[in-house]
Design a protein around this motif. Structure first.
Motif, PDB file in Angstrom:
ATOM      1  N   ALA H  79     -35.712  -3.315  37.298  1.00  0.00           N
ATOM      2  CA  ALA H  79     -35.717  -2.626  38.588  1.00  0.00           C
ATOM      3  C   ALA H  79     -35.871  -1.114  38.436  1.00  0.00           C
ATOM      4  O   ALA H  79     -36.727  -0.501  39.055  1.00  0.00           O
ATOM      5  N   ALA H 132     -31.545  -5.853  36.647  1.00  0.00           N
ATOM      6  CA  ALA H 132     -31.291  -4.914  37.740  1.00  0.00           C
ATOM      7  C   ALA H 132     -29.825  -4.533  37.774  1.00  0.00           C
ATOM      8  O   ALA H 132     -28.948  -5.336  37.450  1.00  0.00           O
ATOM      9  N   GLY H 133     -29.552  -3.282  38.175  1.00  0.00           N
ATOM     10  CA  GLY H 133     -28.179  -2.820  38.331  1.00  0.00           C
ATOM     11  C   GLY H 133     -27.860  -2.634  39.797  1.00  0.00           C
ATOM     12  O   GLY H 133     -28.461  -3.265  40.653  1.00  0.00           O
ATOM     13  N   MET H 134     -26.886  -1.792  40.075  1.00  0.00           N
ATOM     14  CA  MET H 134     -26.458  -1.495  41.441  1.00  0.00           C
ATOM     15  C   MET H 134     -26.233  -2.788  42.251  1.00  0.00           C
ATOM     16  O   MET H 134     -25.362  -3.557  41.913  1.00  0.00           O
ATOM     17  N   GLU H 135     -27.032  -3.039  43.303  1.00  0.00           N
ATOM     18  CA  GLU H 135     -26.801  -4.232  44.122  1.00  0.00           C
ATOM     19  C   GLU H 135     -27.424  -5.478  43.534  1.00  0.00           C
ATOM     20  O   GLU H 135     -27.211  -6.589  44.039  1.00  0.00           O
TER      21      GLU H 135
END
Ligand SMILES: Nc1ncnc2c1ncn2[C@@H]1O[C@H](COP(=O)(O)O)[C@@H](O)[C@H]1O
Ligand SMILES: Nc1ncnc2c1ncn2[C@@H]1O[C@H](COP(=O)(O)O)[C@@H](O)[C@H]1O
Ligand SMILES: Nc1ncnc2c1ncn2[C@@H]1O[C@H](COP(=O)(O)O)[C@@H](O)[C@H]1O
Ligand SMILES: Nc1ncnc2c1ncn2[C@@H]1O[C@H](COP(=O)(O)O)[C@@H](O)[C@H]1O
Ligand SMILES: [Mg+2]
Ligand SMILES: [Mg+2]
Ligand SMILES: [Mg+2]
Ligand SMILES: [Mg+2]
Ligand SMILES: [Mg+2]
Ligand SMILES: [Mg+2]
Ligand SMILES: [Mg+2]
Ligand SMILES: [Mg+2]
Lengths: 218, 218, 218, 218, 218, 218, 218, 218
Positions: H79, H132-135
């Motif tokens: 991402a 992917a990180g965050m959400e």
């Protein structure tokens, strides 16, 4: 569906009437393909039967329409008898998504001899689905016995420190066996889909790389 | 101490000077008994050596004074090499609290053959201390192999979903093997104390009940 | 079972019919050994009685077949009256697993005089099971009074910050009394098994090491 | 401040220069009242000394200006030696807020005889501050011994399942002793303020209701 | 009870018959003192009435026997109408434990004018009990208006991020107003006991220190 | 960017060289628009200055290129002085995203008079950003005073039960004041973006609906 | 209410009679304004109808009195059919608070084509309310497509790792799309209020800044 | 290793000397096979280079010995740029475990056009690794675009509500796209192993089932 997979009805929170109607509608659109309904209540199972669906009461699922030709093989392995509904949901989901399926139950880590007895079966599968609740240890042990792709399913079986399946989930994510991939608590469906996608695309078994001997390990 | 156990100095948060002084003071009071110091830094180990203590650098511990005569046997079993410090703390603590001790390491659940190779040793012990990090599965497997009293120690080895050892802790508490008792994360000391109390009071092995055959299980 | 312990039926999630049938089947296989069923509903207790089992309604348990000769002694200590079912499950489990058992209740830490009155009993046991809910403080106090092996059982008694027993669980794992080993919330069964294994292997009491005087502590 | 209490400087996150300047400014405004600074680093303590403040290095606090006349008495009771800084912060905060203060340390629940030895002191206080880390059991035991208003302070002493003081916090909130009120982890300051407000408004001790005999309890 | 307080029956989990019997037994022992029963169901309230108890249906409590002479004053302040049962439990508990009590409701922080209108009442009390759910902000605002001892009670009112009262609990423990002491979620009883102990020992109001002017604050 | 907003560089985890280079590159592409860099270290701020950026050291931010014409007004309100960096990040972010901005600090809920003194300013804004740590109560109080759109920013100020800002976050999400929308802990940037989008599209103030009188409320 | 907004009755925990009475009372006070009741049971809806209210059974809401003239436009976007009740609560709440409203459903992120088909509608709104359960990904995708102010509402749809909506909540707060503001789980009401406040104050659409081209992004 | 996979050295917590020595030893045993070392510090990378290993500094990994012939293709999709190290660890791990690998980065969900531009590449792969990180929303979007087996890797990128990667982990487990399997936070290694096992056993692409048209979906 757009990804080439069958239509699936998630029965939780739907009335029996809704389940029956959606099954019938989807089936009418493509009578040559199976539709799957999961998480059905007793009344939901009855309603599904009423529109001609085939029931799997242990899995709490129903299918309507012909199942696809099986390609490849998914082996579902479950730790305890309480894990049976989740294992059955995984097995039926994999079958509906195009894979052949076998199921082995009651091979928990506290009774290793039963697990070791099916070791050859593990090795012959194209993808494994390993179902366990409580401490969720089974995927680590199975993952140490074979290099076949493995999807782990934590179940909500247990109490107190089991935290409704979250402990098994965290344990499986922390597995010391490499390559264990995990789905949500009680999500036999998701595991079955992943495993079927792997198995139905797998090449025939005869080109499998030979397993290195145990004494290789430093 | 009042419970008949040796004095123990918890080194975390103490300066090397404090460690050395407390060791010396407690030793002077009862020169015929061992004092144990745990959780020592490199400087703390040096300071302990400076007052004549014997060091166990892997366990990050030191003892001052003669160890008691060993009674009974504690077997410490550890899953991975990263679990070695906790296993060593458990072993030395059990020894200082009056038990004989043996240690077996690198018998993680993803390599069952190494664990099965020591099965007889498990059965011969008076109490087991089973140390594992990550998913903490080892006590379940060991607890399924033997009916010897078992204390499980989760370690903080791992990352992410291991939650600093809390996942292994919760998994051990949720073990499907009956009778697994658990201590705090990385608490080799507590496990060693419990196990020593059990082992030093155990009757000689020859009156052990024979193990029922595996096929008895329904 | 393979570990030399009796068969146990975990009643939660089983129908009364299933409970009765499993009890009868296991009993028929070894009529000379007791089978234990735990976590029974009222209907489950009735069904167990129907196949000739002996009921322990407080523990919500039933046994079928002769109990083993008691060896050693487990003392179960409980903090409040609401903790009684868990204490009873621990006591019966220990008894079925071969130990003699005594129970002392209502000795919570907010009423120390009652606890201090049974201090000698604590010292005479081969293993202690200490049951408490809410803040789970009792094992720390008991563990400060004696060096007898101690298994702590947190209960789900309490509300709000008690988090369904998790607070008591975490508190017991954090106990400042050394050697406290802990089982899952409400897991009287697991504590009873651990304690019975310790007690039935313990040597007779007369070789117990004398307790050092309180003033020894620096 | 608007509530009739002294000004307090929260030193965490402030530079030594900021601490010194704020202390001096507040002192200049009301030279006849004490200003308190808490959570000071070594450099912060030095800077405070540089503007004439009196230091309490154990509490990591400093005061500038004359302390108020003491009214009533706060007794601070601490479980372990590691709890000393929090106990000292509570004691100084109570003193600065107008109460007389006494401190008793090392009276943990695993060594009841030391606690029972100060029982009369507990009863004579106008408000108790009870400081403990790890399992946080001390307030329950003290709260069972006396009906004096009691504020509990959990400390971050411990590891693993102690969760940085959260376990002691939850345990104190779940206390089976009635009337225990709790402040944040390591918040000696808040406990001292609450206790001083209670103590400085308390009537003289001679009208205290006699304690009912223990045998009254059903 | 041993601490000089009345007997209290915790009704949760008790049958109506048990409640009635315990109330009657405790009352017979000391007919001149009140017994309090809390957390009663509708049937429990009826059973209490059947043995002559006085009911407080909002608080879900009953008392049997004469209330003590009120000494000092506790003011209970509640944020919303849904917090009323907890406020009523606090008020009755404080009254039974010997304090005079007044209650002010519907003074939530989103309607400051109602809170500011009762500002003088806050100042006149000997101890405040501040009850609020959801974000639990009320104690901070009240604690900024007065220096009277304050006990905060989080309630389980709210949903989602309110986490069954845990958010209000954590918020109150993190209050930026100094001296806020907190009890468990919905624990009106505990707050009432603490407040009554403070209020009944408080000296008459006329020697209260004058509040410093707002402009003093830097 | 595609949403019509300026480019923003998230400085955390980037080297000073990377920050400077990205700023310069983005600026060269659109010299007539501002680029914003946030979360800069001291070295990052220096590097930004080296390519001609304007620094905001309190916000730990830098901008390069001309700021847009301000449209509408965002008012940033902060509870404590420790919240200043987050408030400054919110203010600069809103300004860079096209709104006019004003900031009011030190209006915590424990000192209501300061908040009430700026009440008219609250009402005049097109969007409010309310910044608070610890118990996060300020948005509830502000949200009860005005119907202007309000974005709440929890900060990580606090310790223990503040859980690094999570308590303030949960409290703001549970606010009893309707319409409070919340961003991540310390996310002044996100709040500034949301508020600027609201303010720059707002119609002029003169058509604002009159506020209903307080006595309307039942 | 004091903030210029309509009166709202929170139906959860209220009897049908209470709902009907409060609606009628508030309506009588200002017959020219709408009163909104939310979270109604079937019986609550019936009771509301009985006093002449208009029902929205999907939203489980009722209104009594004329709705205000709509100003501006709120667009409510929902991911799945299970999110419909929360979306409907948001829509009605926004409408009652003075905005025009449109709703688009079944545009989850696993079926992007449906979302991309409504892209122009997103851009034309004055404020967006984006409703999603499970992983809560929709606000990130929508927030990447447009710069319109966006309020995200997590729903409790999901199981296991969805943690009753907390996962979606945390995900939305962690969104990589800037400016996403979030309300509590299932809080359609709060999102509707925020969005209506934004939309009813928005200037007409013709002065909207043109969206920069996609290729601008570095 | 016993599962037919290469030897892997987990570098975290090992000294550079240990890393170099283990690499050399394992390489000497099987010079014709690659050994992989992960989680290396700068010094660890240098030490690995010193024994002749090939470095991947972005992945913080090194390999020693010839890589196996690639079979099948793994596509790693990431991402954000901060996710690059985890993506690189996944890619190298898959390559060392026998698969061909391609990597696509910077295709986050807030910039859909970049993701849609690589849609054909997704469809051509034998297994996808989505990082992917965050959400953690990317796997849901990718999983909605294709039916290729997909392993999701949450990263610890983010702050506050991201909870060190746990939010992305929970979100991925809750994905509304069927068949998403998940590994531990930052566990690129585990994802690479799983994906390589799938890809290297996959049949050639030409027998892939055609994707059903989007309009099939009800
Ligand atoms: N590694 C350890 N983990 C937990 N507790 C310990 C450990 N080592 C010592 N202790 C306990 O700490 C006490 C001594 O604490 P102190 O007086 O601070 O040195 C001993 O009596 C033990 O109960
Ligand atoms: N509402 C309440 N919340 C918490 N503790 C209570 C409550 N009511 C009574 N108690 C406590 O419960 C004890 C009585 O418990 P029991 O013997 O089970 O009735 C009393 O002494 C009180 O300390
Ligand atoms: N669905 C809802 N979710 C959260 N808060 C609500 C909801 N409906 C109403 N409210 C709030 O509840 C208040 C009324 O509460 P009550 O006086 O108990 O009916 C209103 O002013 C709203 O702020
Ligand atoms: N980055 C990683 N994350 C998780 N597990 C790993 C990683 N790298 C290696 N491993 C595992 O660690 C084992 C080797 O551990 P060790 O013997 O401590 O070097 C390998 O067999 C892998 O299963
Ligand atoms: Mg299991
Ligand atoms: Mg392990
Ligand atoms: Mg208790
Ligand atoms: Mg303590
Ligand atoms: Mg409230
Ligand atoms: Mg604040
Ligand atoms: Mg969704
Ligand atoms: Mg991302």
């Amino acid at each position: 569906a757009r990804t080439g997979d069958p239509e699936v009805v998630y029965g939780a929170g739907k009335t029996p009437e809704q389940v029956a109607e959606i099954l019938a509608t989807l089936h009418a659109r493509h009578p040559d393909r199976a539709v799957l309904a999961t998480r059905l209540t007793d009344a939901g199972l009855d309603a599904a039967a009423g529109v001609g669906a085939t029931l799997d009461p242990v899995a709490r699922c129903a299918t309507l329409g012909p199942l696809p030709e099986p390609r490849g093989e998914v082996l579902v392995v479950a730790a305890g008898t309480s894990d049976a509904p989740v294992a059955a949901e995984a097995a039926l989901s994999a079958r509906v998504h195009g894979a052949g399926v076998r199921v082995v139950t009651d091979v928990g880590v506290a009774g290793l001899h039963r697990l070791l007895a099916v070791r050859d079966e593990l090795e012959r599968a194209d993808c494994l689905v390993v179902v366990a609740g409580m401490e969720g240890a089974l995927p680590s042990v199975v993952g140490g016995l074979t290099g076949v792709p493995l999807v782990a399913v934590p179940t909500s079986v247990g109490y107190g420190a089991s935290l409704g399946g979250v402990t098994a989930l965290l344990a499986m994510l922390s597995s010391c066996a490499p390559g264990v991939a995990v789905v949500n608590v009680d999500n036999g469906y998701g595991a079955g889909v992943h495993a079927a996608r792997v198995a139905r695309r797998a090449a025939p078994r005869d080109d499998v790389r030979p397993t290195a001997a145990a004494e290789d390990r430093p």
